[in-house]
Design an enzyme around this catalytic site. Structure first.
Site, PDB file in Angstrom:
ATOM      1  N   SER A 100     -16.225 -21.689   4.199  1.00 30.54           N
ATOM      2  CA  SER A 100     -16.043 -22.671   3.140  1.00 30.54           C
ATOM      3  C   SER A 100     -15.696 -21.956   1.828  1.00 30.54           C
ATOM      4  CB  SER A 100     -17.301 -23.543   3.029  1.00 30.54           C
ATOM      5  OG  SER A 100     -17.043 -24.709   2.282  1.00 30.54           O
ATOM      6  N   ASP A 241     -13.689 -30.651  11.398  1.00 33.16           N
ATOM      7  CA  ASP A 241     -14.081 -30.375  10.015  1.00 33.16           C
ATOM      8  C   ASP A 241     -13.619 -31.509   9.100  1.00 33.16           C
ATOM      9  OD1 ASP A 241     -14.550 -29.379   7.463  1.00 33.16           O
ATOM     10  OD2 ASP A 241     -13.821 -27.370   7.927  1.00 33.16           O
ATOM     11  N   HIS A 269     -17.853 -28.773   9.898  1.00 35.25           N
ATOM     12  CA  HIS A 269     -18.110 -27.917   8.741  1.00 35.25           C
ATOM     13  C   HIS A 269     -19.588 -27.531   8.712  1.00 35.25           C
ATOM     14  CE1 HIS A 269     -16.333 -26.364   4.999  1.00 35.25           C
ATOM     15  NE2 HIS A 269     -17.538 -26.501   4.481  1.00 35.25           N
TER      16      HIS A 269
END
Length: 290
Positions: A100, A241, A269
């Site tokens: 991320s 995601d 995610h």
């Protein structure tokens, strides 16, 4: 082994290393507002079989300094923190894995400090590049027109975060991770709650951090440097995601010279138990090549 690292007179970072000190170093860089404990122990220990694994708390997370309101900083400074961590452990070059926001910081390291990199692995992130994504049919799409963050995530983030006590904050975090994990794998609410309780115990309080969302995001683009890099890069595609859905991973492989792509089915995610074995295999396979 745990330790604290003084990056500046005002900023101290918590860090931990596992594995043999003479093994190839591997630095884990977590996402926004996430403690180093966001890397599950199961994953860290599996990587530590072959690596000297280092993880740390960003500023304004975990046991590191929380001081954004008194001393605001730019996101690029968090990449400098990663170099400071390597310096503190006496590591000249390392394999770096970023998730991320940590994937964005890893791209900054690829671009600005390639001499410190043995390899890079990126997951759950987007490219720091203005280069368009080129579809298999040749259609070119500017990065800003690629699929954005899912509306239900934006709605979740828009809600005010109020302190109604520890258990309410755990409820909020479980709901958040349920949304981030996507719909490709079953969600284990109890395991997530236990994990977040450990993060809160590690941190010493349950205050929800917001510093990284408020930090200056200027000067992040590295289009030319990523296109010319020699740092071996693996991109892990997470098809479920909701933040950076396909083709963001495919775009990364286009803008980072020589990057390879691997996909973990069902991954969103987040790092639930189901993705840890294939993720470990992907990372170790990549580092073994370099």
């Amino acid at each position: 082994m745990e330790r604290f690292i003084d990056v500046t007179p005002e900023v101290r970072l918590w860090a931990e290393e596992r594995g043999a000190v003479d093994a190839p170093p591997l630095l884990l860089i977590m996402g926004a507002q996430a403690s180093g404990l966001g890397w599950p122990d199961e994953l860290v220990d599996a990587l530590a079989v072959r690596h000297r694994v280092i993880r740390y708390d960003h500023r304004d997370t975990g046991r590191s300094t929380w001081a954004f309101d008194e001393a605001p900083y730019a996101l690029t400074e968090l990449a400098h923190d990663a170099i400071a961590v390597l310096d503190a452990f006496g590591v000249a070059r390392a394999h770096v894995v970023g998730m991320s926001m940590g994937g964005m910081l890893t791209q900054l390291l690829i671009a600005d400090h390639p001499e410190r990199m043995l390899s890079a692995t990126l997951l759950g992130t987007s490219a720091l590049s203005t280069a368009p994504y080129v579809h298999p049919d040749g259609t070119r799409v500017p990065p800003e027109e690629l699929p954005g963050i899912a509306p239900h995530i934006l709605e979740l983030w828009a809600r005010p975060v109020e302190d109604h006590g520890l258990e309410a904050e755990l409820d909020r975090r479980v709901e958040h991770w349920r949304a981030l994990g996507g719909d490709g794998l079953p969600f284990d609410a109890e395991a997530t709650r236990d994990s977040e309780r450990r993060v809160i115990e590690h941190t010493g309080h349950h205050t929800a951090g917001t510093a990284h969302a408020r930090a200056d995001a200027a000067d992040m683009l590295r289009t030319e440097q990523l296109a010319a890099t020699d740092v071996p890069t693996l991109v892990v595609a997470a098809p479920a995601d909701p933040l950076f859905p396909p083709p963001h991973p495919q775009h990364l492989t286009q803008v980072i010279r020589g990057a390879r792509l691997t996909e973990i089915p069902g991954m969103g995610h987040a790092l639930p138990h189901e993705v840890l074995a294939p993720l470990t295999a992907a990372i170790l396979g990549h580092t073994a090549r370099h």
